[in-house]
Design an enzyme around this catalytic site. Structure first.
Site, short mmCIF file in Angstrom:
data_model
loop_
_atom_site.label_atom_id
_atom_site.label_comp_id
_atom_site.label_asym_id
_atom_site.label_seq_id
_atom_site.Cartn_x
_atom_site.Cartn_y
_atom_site.Cartn_z
N ASN A 170 64.40 -34.98 -116.66
CA ASN A 170 64.28 -34.42 -118.03
C ASN A 170 64.59 -35.47 -118.95
OD1 ASN A 170 64.21 -32.98 -120.18
ND2 ASN A 170 66.07 -31.87 -119.96
N TRP A 171 63.67 -35.96 -119.39
CA TRP A 171 63.79 -37.08 -120.29
C TRP A 171 64.53 -36.69 -121.63
CZ3 TRP A 171 59.06 -41.17 -119.89
CH2 TRP A 171 59.11 -41.50 -118.60
N LYS A 172 64.43 -35.61 -122.08
CA LYS A 172 64.86 -34.93 -123.39
C LYS A 172 63.97 -35.70 -124.59
CE LYS A 172 69.14 -33.61 -121.26
NZ LYS A 172 70.42 -33.00 -121.25
N HIS A 181 65.66 -24.30 -120.62
CA HIS A 181 66.93 -25.23 -120.64
C HIS A 181 68.13 -24.69 -121.64
CE1 HIS A 181 69.17 -28.81 -121.11
NE2 HIS A 181 68.59 -29.35 -119.94
N GLU A 234 69.58 -26.38 -123.61
CA GLU A 234 69.52 -26.77 -125.19
C GLU A 234 68.55 -25.87 -125.86
OE1 GLU A 234 68.65 -30.79 -123.98
OE2 GLU A 234 70.64 -30.94 -123.18
N GLU A 289 72.09 -24.94 -113.95
CA GLU A 289 72.76 -26.13 -114.71
C GLU A 289 73.92 -25.56 -115.55
OE1 GLU A 289 69.71 -29.43 -115.41
OE2 GLU A 289 69.32 -27.93 -117.24
N GLY A 339 75.19 -33.37 -119.54
CA GLY A 339 75.46 -34.42 -120.42
C GLY A 339 76.94 -34.75 -120.81
N SER A 370 75.11 -33.71 -114.94
CA SER A 370 75.66 -34.85 -114.69
C SER A 370 75.46 -35.36 -113.19
CB SER A 370 77.17 -34.75 -115.23
OG SER A 370 77.13 -34.74 -116.43
N GLY A 396 69.19 -35.49 -116.26
CA GLY A 396 68.86 -35.74 -117.50
C GLY A 396 69.16 -37.25 -117.79
C1 PEP Z 1 69.59 -31.65 -118.26
O1 PEP Z 1 69.76 -31.98 -119.26
O2 PEP Z 1 68.93 -30.91 -117.63
C2 PEP Z 1 70.70 -32.36 -117.34
C3 PEP Z 1 70.96 -32.19 -116.00
O3 PEP Z 1 71.38 -33.32 -118.11
P1 PEP Z 1 72.29 -34.52 -117.59
O4 PEP Z 1 72.19 -34.98 -116.17
O5 PEP Z 1 72.35 -35.82 -118.53
O6 PEP Z 1 73.81 -33.77 -117.28
#
Ligand code: PEP
Length: 249
Positions: free
Chosen positions: A9-11, A94, A96, A166, A172, A212, A233
């Protein structure tokens, strides 16, 4: 047959040229990996068409889609538009989007239906806040997210879903769920799905862990019987780091 998946997930990261370069790097690294895992790149909308041209083994996904079919919704991107780029997947729900754009369960269910109607596979995200885990409410939270976001689907449609658990406190933050925490709740999720749709549907469902996840912890997380891969992410933005996760099975 349950599918192993690693989805990046490049966001809201990378310009178009940076995104094309990253996709090329990922493609060249993952093209030699033959562990049966599907690799999906969920890029910003504006990258989809160009990234599609430079990937072959890696598959394409978006990070969101609209909750309406088409029309006067300035700035929105419909499921049909996403599909027309060659994308096959779309992240829905997600944390976010839930937190910053106030996307609730009813809206997410509409998005899921539109994604499915347009031949996209939803990667549907669920997960609890830190305060909810500390209050020991995480099982109730994910059960409610499943029931309200997905459980009105027919069995035939539910079978097309990929789930991502998640925990919001792990996204993050550098604070990964322990392998035991991930397995415990993934099993709970699978059991909840089994109670609704039956054991065969639950056994075939891919449930990804996100939060993470990195090359250094992917192996341990993915070794769990109910963890079928990851939604990634930060570590998806560096091709070599992402490869280290793709090879974590
Ligand atoms: C995500 O946003 O889906 C995610 C898992 O982010 P990260 O790996 O940076 O925690």
């Amino acid at each position: 047959m349950r599918q192993k998946i690693v989805a990046g997930n490049w966001k809201m990261n990378t310009t178009l040229s940076e995104g094309i370069k990253l996709a090329q790097e990922v493609e060249s690294l993952v093209s030699g990996v033959n562990n049966g895992a599907k690799v999906i790149l969920c890029t910003p909308f504006v990258h989809l068409t160009e990234v599609k041209k430079v990937i072959k083994k890696a598959l394409l996904g978006a990070q969101n889609c609209a909750s309406e079919i088409s029309g006067a919704y300035t700035g929105e991107v419909s499921a049909a538009m996403v599909k027309s780029t060659g994308a096959e997947y779309v992240i829905i729900g997600h944390s976010e989007r839930r937190a910053y754009y106030h996307e609730d369960d009813a809206l997410l269910y509409k998005k899921v239906q539109l994604a499915l109607a347009n031949g996209l596979t939803p990667i549907f995200c669920i997960g609890e806040l830190l305060s909810e885990r500390e209050a020991n409410k995480h099982f109730d939270v994910v059960k409610s997210q499943l029931e309200k976001g997905l459980f009105s689907l027919s069995e035939g449609d539910f079978k097309k879903i990929v789930l991502a658990y998640e925990p919001v406190w792990a996204i993050g933050t550098g604070k990964t769920a322990t392998s035991a925490q991930a397995q415990e709740i993934h099993k709970f999720i699978r059991d909840t799905v089994a109670a609704k749709y039956g054991k065969t549907v639950a056994d075939d469902l891919s449930i990804l862990y996100g939060g993470s996840c990195k090359a250094s912890n992917a192996k341990e997380l993915f070794a769990n019987p109910d963890v079928d891969g990851g939604l990634i992410g930060g570590a998806a933005l560096v091709a070599a780091d992402f490869l280290g996760i793709v090879t974590g099975f």
